[in-house]
Design a protein around this motif. Structure first.
Motif, PDB file in Angstrom:
ATOM      1  N   ILE A  57      -0.616  -0.053 -10.453  1.00  0.00           N
ATOM      2  CA  ILE A  57      -0.807  -0.370  -8.670  1.00  0.00           C
ATOM      3  C   ILE A  57      -2.234  -0.670  -8.795  1.00  0.00           C
ATOM      4  CG2 ILE A  57       0.574  -0.199  -6.954  1.00  0.00           C
ATOM      5  CD1 ILE A  57       2.523   1.156  -8.276  1.00  0.00           C
ATOM      6  N   GLU A  58      -2.821  -1.782  -7.619  1.00  0.00           N
ATOM      7  CA  GLU A  58      -3.540  -1.961  -6.778  1.00  0.00           C
ATOM      8  C   GLU A  58      -4.004  -0.402  -6.266  1.00  0.00           C
ATOM      9  OE1 GLU A  58      -4.522  -5.820  -5.892  1.00  0.00           O
ATOM     10  OE2 GLU A  58      -4.127  -6.908  -8.009  1.00  0.00           O
ATOM     11  N   HIS A  59      -2.996  -0.921  -4.875  1.00  0.00           N
ATOM     12  CA  HIS A  59      -2.793   0.394  -3.537  1.00  0.00           C
ATOM     13  C   HIS A  59      -1.831   1.249  -3.763  1.00  0.00           C
ATOM     14  CE1 HIS A  59      -5.874  -3.048  -2.303  1.00  0.00           C
ATOM     15  NE2 HIS A  59      -4.958  -3.834  -1.961  1.00  0.00           N
ATOM     16  N   ILE A  60      -1.618   2.164  -4.562  1.00  0.00           N
ATOM     17  CA  ILE A  60      -1.678   3.767  -4.348  1.00  0.00           C
ATOM     18  C   ILE A  60      -2.529   4.459  -4.357  1.00  0.00           C
ATOM     19  CG2 ILE A  60      -1.121   3.777  -6.947  1.00  0.00           C
ATOM     20  CD1 ILE A  60       1.622   4.883  -6.010  1.00  0.00           C
ATOM     21  N   GLU A  61      -1.995   5.958  -3.326  1.00  0.00           N
ATOM     22  CA  GLU A  61      -2.346   7.232  -3.603  1.00  0.00           C
ATOM     23  C   GLU A  61      -1.705   7.926  -3.662  1.00  0.00           C
ATOM     24  OE1 GLU A  61      -5.256   7.721  -0.438  1.00  0.00           O
ATOM     25  OE2 GLU A  61      -5.612   5.997   0.230  1.00  0.00           O
ATOM     26  N   VAL A  62      -1.569   9.011  -4.247  1.00  0.00           N
ATOM     27  CA  VAL A  62      -1.278  10.673  -4.298  1.00  0.00           C
ATOM     28  C   VAL A  62      -1.681  11.493  -4.109  1.00  0.00           C
ATOM     29  CG1 VAL A  62       0.078  11.855  -6.087  1.00  0.00           C
ATOM     30  CG2 VAL A  62      -0.547   9.266  -7.142  1.00  0.00           C
ATOM     31  N   MET A  63      -0.576  12.347  -3.210  1.00  0.00           N
ATOM     32  CA  MET A  63      -1.677  13.770  -2.724  1.00  0.00           C
ATOM     33  C   MET A  63      -0.748  14.356  -2.743  1.00  0.00           C
ATOM     34  SD  MET A  63      -1.642  11.977   1.153  1.00  0.00           S
ATOM     35  CE  MET A  63      -2.465  13.772   1.748  1.00  0.00           C
ATOM     36  N   GLN A  64      -1.250  15.702  -2.775  1.00  0.00           N
ATOM     37  CA  GLN A  64      -0.759  16.904  -3.651  1.00  0.00           C
ATOM     38  C   GLN A  64      -0.358  18.333  -2.569  1.00  0.00           C
ATOM     39  OE1 GLN A  64       0.343  16.946  -6.310  1.00  0.00           O
ATOM     40  NE2 GLN A  64      -0.693  15.003  -7.583  1.00  0.00           N
ATOM     41  N   VAL A  65       0.987  18.427  -3.011  1.00  0.00           N
ATOM     42  CA  VAL A  65       1.770  19.797  -2.469  1.00  0.00           C
ATOM     43  C   VAL A  65       0.143  20.784  -1.215  1.00  0.00           C
ATOM     44  CG1 VAL A  65       1.999  21.108  -3.618  1.00  0.00           C
ATOM     45  CG2 VAL A  65       3.788  21.076  -1.668  1.00  0.00           C
ATOM     46  N   LYS A  66      -0.345  20.377  -1.760  1.00  0.00           N
ATOM     47  CA  LYS A  66      -1.568  21.836  -1.183  1.00  0.00           C
ATOM     48  C   LYS A  66      -2.430  20.657  -0.802  1.00  0.00           C
ATOM     49  CE  LYS A  66      -4.962  20.500  -5.365  1.00  0.00           C
ATOM     50  NZ  LYS A  66      -5.660  21.855  -6.333  1.00  0.00           N
ATOM     51  N   ASP A  67      -2.362  19.441  -0.758  1.00  0.00           N
ATOM     52  CA  ASP A  67      -3.014  18.842   0.846  1.00  0.00           C
ATOM     53  C   ASP A  67      -2.885  19.190   1.930  1.00  0.00           C
ATOM     54  OD1 ASP A  67      -4.764  17.889  -1.725  1.00  0.00           O
ATOM     55  OD2 ASP A  67      -3.468  16.086  -1.593  1.00  0.00           O
ATOM     56  N   LYS A  68      -3.581  18.742   2.354  1.00  0.00           N
ATOM     57  CA  LYS A  68      -3.538  19.572   3.926  1.00  0.00           C
ATOM     58  C   LYS A  68      -3.163  18.176   4.911  1.00  0.00           C
ATOM     59  CE  LYS A  68      -5.107  23.772   4.958  1.00  0.00           C
ATOM     60  NZ  LYS A  68      -5.774  24.726   5.317  1.00  0.00           N
ATOM     61  N   GLY A  69      -3.570  17.083   4.292  1.00  0.00           N
ATOM     62  CA  GLY A  69      -3.282  15.500   5.293  1.00  0.00           C
ATOM     63  C   GLY A  69      -4.461  14.665   5.222  1.00  0.00           C
ATOM     64  N   ARG A  70      -4.133  13.981   5.999  1.00  0.00           N
ATOM     65  CA  ARG A  70      -5.544  13.389   6.212  1.00  0.00           C
ATOM     66  C   ARG A  70      -5.332  12.980   7.761  1.00  0.00           C
ATOM     67  NH1 ARG A  70      -6.234   9.310   1.052  1.00  0.00           N
ATOM     68  NH2 ARG A  70      -5.762  11.586  -0.461  1.00  0.00           N
ATOM     69  N   LYS A  71      -7.016  12.160   7.792  1.00  0.00           N
ATOM     70  CA  LYS A  71      -6.902  12.457   9.011  1.00  0.00           C
ATOM     71  C   LYS A  71      -8.099  11.370   9.599  1.00  0.00           C
ATOM     72  CE  LYS A  71      -7.219  17.123  11.116  1.00  0.00           C
ATOM     73  NZ  LYS A  71      -7.971  18.246  11.688  1.00  0.00           N
ATOM     74  N   PRO A  72      -7.592  10.302  10.521  1.00  0.00           N
ATOM     75  CA  PRO A  72      -7.931   8.672  11.019  1.00  0.00           C
ATOM     76  C   PRO A  72      -9.801   9.172  11.478  1.00  0.00           C
ATOM     77  CG  PRO A  72      -5.890   8.623  11.736  1.00  0.00           C
ATOM     78  CD  PRO A  72      -6.157  10.678  11.703  1.00  0.00           C
ATOM     79  N   GLN A  73     -10.475   8.692  10.553  1.00  0.00           N
ATOM     80  CA  GLN A  73     -12.490   9.002  10.648  1.00  0.00           C
ATOM     81  C   GLN A  73     -11.939   8.088  12.139  1.00  0.00           C
ATOM     82  OE1 GLN A  73     -14.384   7.333   7.716  1.00  0.00           O
ATOM     83  NE2 GLN A  73     -16.590   7.126   9.140  1.00  0.00           N
ATOM     84  N   TYR A 122       0.857  -1.095  -0.059  1.00  0.00           N
ATOM     85  CA  TYR A 122      -0.119   0.186   0.046  1.00  0.00           C
ATOM     86  C   TYR A 122       0.915   1.749  -0.137  1.00  0.00           C
ATOM     87  CZ  TYR A 122      -4.110   2.905   1.071  1.00  0.00           C
ATOM     88  OH  TYR A 122      -4.986   3.706   1.614  1.00  0.00           O
ATOM     89  N   ALA A 123       0.880   1.663  -0.976  1.00  0.00           N
ATOM     90  CA  ALA A 123       1.634   3.214  -1.172  1.00  0.00           C
ATOM     91  C   ALA A 123       0.599   4.778  -1.208  1.00  0.00           C
ATOM     92  CB  ALA A 123       2.844   3.366  -2.939  1.00  0.00           C
ATOM     93  N   VAL A 124       1.798   5.491  -0.567  1.00  0.00           N
ATOM     94  CA  VAL A 124       1.383   7.031  -0.928  1.00  0.00           C
ATOM     95  C   VAL A 124       2.059   7.672  -1.023  1.00  0.00           C
ATOM     96  CG1 VAL A 124      -0.171   8.379   0.446  1.00  0.00           C
ATOM     97  CG2 VAL A 124      -0.541   6.063   1.426  1.00  0.00           C
ATOM     98  N   THR A 125       1.940   8.375  -2.025  1.00  0.00           N
ATOM     99  CA  THR A 125       3.127   9.441  -2.105  1.00  0.00           C
ATOM    100  C   THR A 125       2.928  10.599  -2.105  1.00  0.00           C
ATOM    101  OG1 THR A 125       4.686  10.200  -4.393  1.00  0.00           O
ATOM    102  CG2 THR A 125       2.740   8.934  -4.998  1.00  0.00           C
ATOM    103  N   TRP A 126       3.286  11.726  -1.542  1.00  0.00           N
ATOM    104  CA  TRP A 126       2.729  13.049  -1.287  1.00  0.00           C
ATOM    105  C   TRP A 126       3.452  13.597  -1.368  1.00  0.00           C
ATOM    106  CZ3 TRP A 126       1.710  14.828   4.672  1.00  0.00           C
ATOM    107  CH2 TRP A 126       0.868  15.657   4.850  1.00  0.00           C
ATOM    108  N   TYR A 127       3.206  14.025  -2.606  1.00  0.00           N
ATOM    109  CA  TYR A 127       4.179  15.472  -2.925  1.00  0.00           C
ATOM    110  C   TYR A 127       3.940  16.526  -2.498  1.00  0.00           C
ATOM    111  CZ  TYR A 127       4.012  13.563  -8.256  1.00  0.00           C
ATOM    112  OH  TYR A 127       3.779  12.033  -8.659  1.00  0.00           O
ATOM    113  N   GLY A 128       5.807  16.910  -2.346  1.00  0.00           N
ATOM    114  CA  GLY A 128       6.119  18.436  -1.292  1.00  0.00           C
ATOM    115  C   GLY A 128       5.798  18.305  -0.021  1.00  0.00           C
ATOM    116  N   SER A 129       6.026  16.620   0.265  1.00  0.00           N
ATOM    117  CA  SER A 129       5.822  16.838   1.689  1.00  0.00           C
ATOM    118  C   SER A 129       6.862  16.885   2.681  1.00  0.00           C
ATOM    119  CB  SER A 129       4.823  15.322   2.642  1.00  0.00           C
ATOM    120  OG  SER A 129       5.734  13.789   1.193  1.00  0.00           O
ATOM    121  N   THR A 130       6.695  17.192   3.882  1.00  0.00           N
ATOM    122  CA  THR A 130       8.481  16.671   5.281  1.00  0.00           C
ATOM    123  C   THR A 130       8.165  15.468   6.151  1.00  0.00           C
ATOM    124  OG1 THR A 130       7.380  18.517   5.610  1.00  0.00           O
ATOM    125  CG2 THR A 130       9.345  19.332   4.675  1.00  0.00           C
ATOM    126  N   THR A 131       9.231  15.706   6.756  1.00  0.00           N
ATOM    127  CA  THR A 131       9.040  14.655   7.733  1.00  0.00           C
ATOM    128  C   THR A 131       8.385  15.313   8.931  1.00  0.00           C
ATOM    129  OG1 THR A 131      10.738  15.896   8.790  1.00  0.00           O
ATOM    130  CG2 THR A 131      11.323  13.871   7.670  1.00  0.00           C
TER     131      THR A 131
END
Length: 264
Positions: free
Chosen positions: A241-257, A97-106
Motif C-alpha cells: 500500500i502506498e500510504h499506510i503508517e503503522v504505530m506501536q502501542v509504545k508510541d505516544k503519537g504524532r504532533k503537527p509540525q 491514507y491509512a494509519v493503524t496504531w496498535y493498542g490505541s483508544t479513542t
C-alpha cells in the motif's frame, strides 16, 4: 336525600335537557332571543381526511461520485481492512491514507495525533475504526468526550465510524459511538459473520475482505449520511500500500509540525 345526590341529579337533568334541545328541530325563544343550541359534534371523534395528508418521504441521497481522499485511522483493526479498502479505492478512482496504531483508544486519537494526520493527508473524507481496546471500559463519559473531540477535529469533512467487531457484549461503547456519530455515521460491525484469528476478535485476511466489503456497501448507500461511489475490485488483493503508517502501542503519537519547527 343528601346534598351531593341532589347536585348530581340536578346536573344529570340539566345535561339531559341540553342534549334533547340540541337534537330537537324546535327552537325555544326567551326574551325575544332564540336560545343557541350546543354543537354536539365537538364531543365526537373527527374523521381525518387521509387523502389530504401527504406521506413523509425521506429524500434519497445519491452517492458522491467525485474522487475522494480518504484518511482511514484507528487501532489494529485498520491494517487488515486497509488492504481491501486500498483496492476498493483504486478501483473507484479514490486515494487512501491509512494509519493503524496498535493498542490505541479513542482517548489517544482525540489528541494531537489526529491533528497531525489530518494535516499530513489533507483528506476529503475521514473514517475511524477503533474501540476493540475499550470494549470493557466503564468510563463512558471519558469515551463520549473523546469521540466528540475526534469529530470536532474533522470539522466540516464527512466522517464515519466503523465500530469494533466484538462478539461478546461491551459495556456501552457501541452505544456511545452511535450517540456521537449518529445512525447514519456509525457502522455496527457486531453482526458481521467473518473468519477470525485465534483471538476470536481480529479478522483473518479473508475475514477482513468480508468485513470491508460490507462497510463499502454501506458507504455506497443512503444508509450512510454521506454516501460515496465505491466499486468492487476485480483483480487480486494488494499487499503493498502506498500510504499506510503503522504505530506501536509504545508510541505516544504524532504532533503537527509548527512553522519554524525542525522535523524530528
Amino acid at each position: 336525600m343528601n346534598s351531593q345526590i341532589k347536585t348530581l341529579l340536578l346536573l344529570v337533568i340539566t345535561f339531559t335537557a341540553i342534549f334533547f334541545y340540541a337534537r330537537s328541530p324546535i327552537g325555544i325563544t326567551f326574551a325575544q332571543q332564540l336560545l343557541r343550541k350546543a354543537d354536539l359534534n365537538v364531543f365526537l371523534p373527527q374523521e381525518t381526511d387521509t387523502a389530504s395528508v401527504a406521506p413523509v418521504v425521506e429524500e434519497k441521497v445519491e452517492p458522491d461520485s467525485t474522487a475522494q481522499r480518504f484518511l482511514f485511522v484507528g487501532d489494529s483493526m485498520v491494517e487488515p481492512l486497509a488492504y481491501r479498502f486500498y483496492d476498493i479505492c483504486k478501483e473507484s478512482g479514490d486515494t487512501m491514507y491509512a494509519v493503524t496504531w496498535y493498542g490505541s483508544t479513542t482517548t489517544a486519537w482525540s489528541g494531537e495525533t489526529l491533528d497531525y494526520f489530518i494535516e499530513e493527508a489533507s483528506p476529503t473524507y475521514v473514517i475511524f475504526c477503533m474501540g476493540s481496546n475499550e470494549l470493557y471500559s466503564k468510563n463512558l463519559p471519558t469515551i463520549h468526550e473523546s469521540l466528540q473531540k475526534m469529530k470536532a477535529k474533522v470539522g466540516d469533512r464527512p466522517c464515519v465510524f466503523i465500530g469494533p467487531p466484538n462478539t461478546t457484549p461491551d459495556e456501552g461503547l457501541n452505544d456511545e459511538i452511535a450517540k456521537v456519530f449518529g445512525k447514519k455515521g456509525y457502522f455496527d460491525s457486531r453482526s458481521i459473520e467473518m473468519e477470525r484469528r485465534k483471538d476470536h476478535l481480529h479478522p483473518t485476511n479473508k475475514g477482513a475482505v468480508v468485513w470491508m466489503d460490507e462497510v463499502a456497501l454501506w458507504l455506497n448507500s443512503d444508509s450512510c449520511h454521506h454516501p460515496v461511489v465505491l466499486r468492487q475490485p476485480t483483480g487480486p488483493q494488494s499487499y503493498k500500500i502506498e500510504h499506510i503508517e503503522v504505530m506501536q502501542v509504545k508510541d505516544k503519537g504524532r504532533k503537527p509540525q509548527r512553522k519554524g519547527q525542525k522535523a524530528a
